[in-house]
Design a protein around this motif. Structure first.
Motif, PDB file in Angstrom:
ATOM      1  N   LYS A   1      -8.452  -6.491  -3.236  1.00  0.00           N
ATOM      2  CA  LYS A   1      -9.530  -6.034  -4.127  1.00  0.00           C
ATOM      3  C   LYS A   1      -8.990  -5.745  -5.536  1.00  0.00           C
ATOM      4  O   LYS A   1      -9.667  -5.994  -6.537  1.00  0.00           O
TER       5      LYS A   1
ATOM      6  N   ASN B   1       2.252  -0.155   2.885  1.00  0.00           N
ATOM      7  CA  ASN B   1       1.388   0.840   2.239  1.00  0.00           C
ATOM      8  C   ASN B   1       2.193   1.767   1.331  1.00  0.00           C
ATOM      9  O   ASN B   1       1.783   2.090   0.217  1.00  0.00           O
TER      10      ASN B   1
ATOM     11  N   ASN C   1      -7.024  -4.691   2.082  1.00  0.00           N
ATOM     12  CA  ASN C   1      -8.206  -4.547   1.238  1.00  0.00           C
ATOM     13  C   ASN C   1      -7.855  -4.006  -0.153  1.00  0.00           C
ATOM     14  O   ASN C   1      -8.328  -4.518  -1.180  1.00  0.00           O
ATOM     15  N   ARG C   2      -7.009  -2.997  -0.210  1.00  0.00           N
ATOM     16  CA  ARG C   2      -6.679  -2.396  -1.519  1.00  0.00           C
ATOM     17  C   ARG C   2      -5.902  -3.376  -2.390  1.00  0.00           C
ATOM     18  O   ARG C   2      -6.100  -3.439  -3.606  1.00  0.00           O
TER      19      ARG C   2
ATOM     20  N   ASN D   1      -6.570  -1.385   5.465  1.00  0.00           N
ATOM     21  CA  ASN D   1      -6.575  -0.713   4.168  1.00  0.00           C
ATOM     22  C   ASN D   1      -5.567  -1.341   3.204  1.00  0.00           C
ATOM     23  O   ASN D   1      -5.867  -1.553   2.020  1.00  0.00           O
TER      24      ASN D   1
END
Length: 544
Positions: free
Chosen positions: A394, A448, A390-391, A387
């Protein structure tokens, strides 16, 4: 520095299960790490194709032992490749090359007076008209009362002779065997008692062996080492190279461990490299196996090497405890196991590698459950690591047309990554693999949190410079986290490197020089929790 890594040789009489892999995976992590460090690495293993279990399986199926060995050797090679095991040489014990070197080892020990002939009483089956290999005799362990084979009790790890067993039975026909006298060769293991006591104490003082290896080896030494038979009346195996004794075979316990040496000589022959540096006192060696194999490495292989005058005794004994399955002991006979070819058909190899590392039975038994496996994948690999990647990527792809912001990396981020290389490296070198990957995921969680607190989706409208700084820092974290995870999760690490367009190979922090992302894709796919019940149903249906 020369690093020798030997993975235990599985019997080629049945498929690999997760118990095998959890014991062998540390070898690949070590090999990949030390190659990144630029060390001279030799990582070897092979299939044990001479053992009694293969003969038993062949009789059960009505085929030749070679057909069984060929089938499972091929399957092993395929399974290890799919799991990413990066052996320098993976061979088998039924090759002419292996036989010749094992015979040379036997003759050298014989010439030195360390192997001698002795008439002994051995189990004989009147019904099957043959002397029984040790694994053909089953009964009750005299030490703990568990069911055991004639060579070893898996429950208490006692090395046995078939005559030690209570209520002996022939594995072929089920009848009680008698005994007959026969002549065999013996290895003078007792003569190494003092040497091996000193060797074990040094390993204990230096903290180089797992605790189970120390305690079990000390137990054998305290009981006093006994000379061990090195020949047996077997139908397949390495023939004793002594005139008049060619029908006898070199016993598997001396022949199989010698495979580490024969594999290194095969690598030498096939690659035109020199294997000598891996067999001297300056070598750092890691022997990777389950706890049931401890004495064969810490005592018997160490004794053989001492007898040959080879100074490279095992440095690290990396002996895992057992892996249970859904809180129950693995049982191949009852088909209570997760078979490697089967799980590889449905799940990502890095998911398997991650779970078997983060839940490794390094110091005590660990359990594989389908629920924990799937939750671990979804929450940690996908939810935390995947995650974050990807975040971040992207966002760069969408808001910056895939152009990676070029900024000096924040000092605290740089320092955190530098410390991580050092900390994880120490964990790997000291065989604390579980702790090593835990440290990586602590930084994943930090990353994160960093992304959330900096809020680049707001910064892009309020402070473009701050936004670029956030994303540059996050790309630095992603690139280096994936690099540090390469020994653990090689497949997903390569995917990340392709997306960021980096090709670093050394074990050290680096700055991302790439300016453009490529083909950003999710690193992992979510596994539907409904699979938990499906897998449990599959497991229960297959059980005998």
């Amino acid at each position: 520095m020369s690093i020798f890594i030997g993975g235990a040789w599985a019997y080629a009489n049945g498929s690999l299960h997760l118990g095998h892999i959890t014991g062998l995976l540390p070898g690949d992590i070590l090999a990949r790490y030390y190659r990144m460090k630029g060390e001279n690495v030799l990582y070897v293993s092979g299939s044990d194709c001479n053992g009694t279990p293969i003969t038993i399986k062949a009789k059960q199926e009505g085929v030749t032992p070679k057909e069984i060995a060929d089938r499972y050797h091929k399957e092993f090679v395929d399974s290890y490749a799919k799991l990413g095991f990066s052996y320098d040489t993976y061979t088998r014990t039924d090759t002419e090359f292996h036989h010749k070197i094992v015979q040379d080892i036997f003759l050298k020990l014989l010439e030195k007076g360390l192997i001698y002939k002795k008439e002994i009483e051995q189990t004989y089956c009147e019904y099957d008209n043959q002397f029984l290999p040790d694994r053909y005799v089953e009964g009750i362990c005299p030490n703990c009362g568990a069911n055991a084979r004639g060579d070893q009790c898996d429950y208490c790890s006692l090395v046995l002779d078939p005559l030690d067993l209570l209520n002996r039975k022939c594995k072929i026909c089920g009848n009680p065997p008698t005994t007959r006298f026969t002549e065999h060769f013996y290895f003078s293991l007792s003569s190494f008692q003092s040497n091996l006591e000193t060797y074990t104490k040094e390993a204990e003082d230096n903290g180089l062996w797992r605790e189970n290896a120390i305690s079990l080896t000390k137990r054998y030494l305290k009981e006093g080492l006994q000379d061990r038979a090195v020949s047996r009346d077997l139908s397949i195996g390495v023939s004793v190279p002594v005139s008049g004794y060619e029908d006898k075979k070199i016993y598997v316990w001396i022949e199989a461990v010698s495979g580490y040496y024969t594999a290194s000589k095969l690598w030498e022959k096939e690659t035109n490299n020199d294997a000598t540096p891996f067999w001297n006192s300056s070598t750092t060696s890691y022997y990777i196996h389950g706890k049931d194999n401890i004495p064969f490495h810490s005592i018997i292989w160490a004794g053989i090497l001492s007898g040959l005058g080879i100074d490279a005794l095992p440095t690290h004994i990396v002996s895992n405890e057992y892996l249970t399955l859904e809180k129950k002991k693995l049982s191949t006979s009852k088909n209570w196991a997760v078979w490697v070819p089967d799980i590889l058909e449905r799940y990502d190899p890095d998911s398997i590698r991650y779970f078997l590392t983060i839940n490794a039975p390094e110091n005590r038994d660990a359990d594989f459950s389908w629920k924990e496996f799937i939750y671990s994948h979804n929450s940690e690999l996908l939810g935390a690591y995947g995650n974050f990647i990807n975040r971040t990527l992207k966002f760069i792809e969408k808001s910056f047309d895939g152009n990676i912001p070029q900024k000096d990396i924040s000092l605290n981020i740089k320092n955190k990554i530098n410390h991580l290389y050092n900390d994880v490296g120490k964990c790997i070198e000291t065989t604390s693999f579980k702790q090593g990957i835990e440290k990586v995921f602590e930084v994943v969680r930090f990353s994160n949190k960093y992304f959330d607190e900096r809020q680049p989706w707001k910064q892009i409208n309020e402070d473009i410079e701050a936004c670029e700084q956030t994303l540059a820092d996050c790309v630095h974290l992603i690139a280096n986290l994936s690099h540090i995870l390469t020994p653990f999760l090689p497949f997903s690490s390569n995917k990340v490197k392709e997306m960021i367009n980096i090709n670093e190979t050394k074990w050290e922090a680096f700055l991302v020089e790439s300016k453009q992302l490529s083909n950003v894709q999710p690193l992992f796919e979510r596994i539907d929790p409904v699979k938990i019940e499906e897998e449990l149903e599959r497991l229960n249906k297959q059980t005998i």
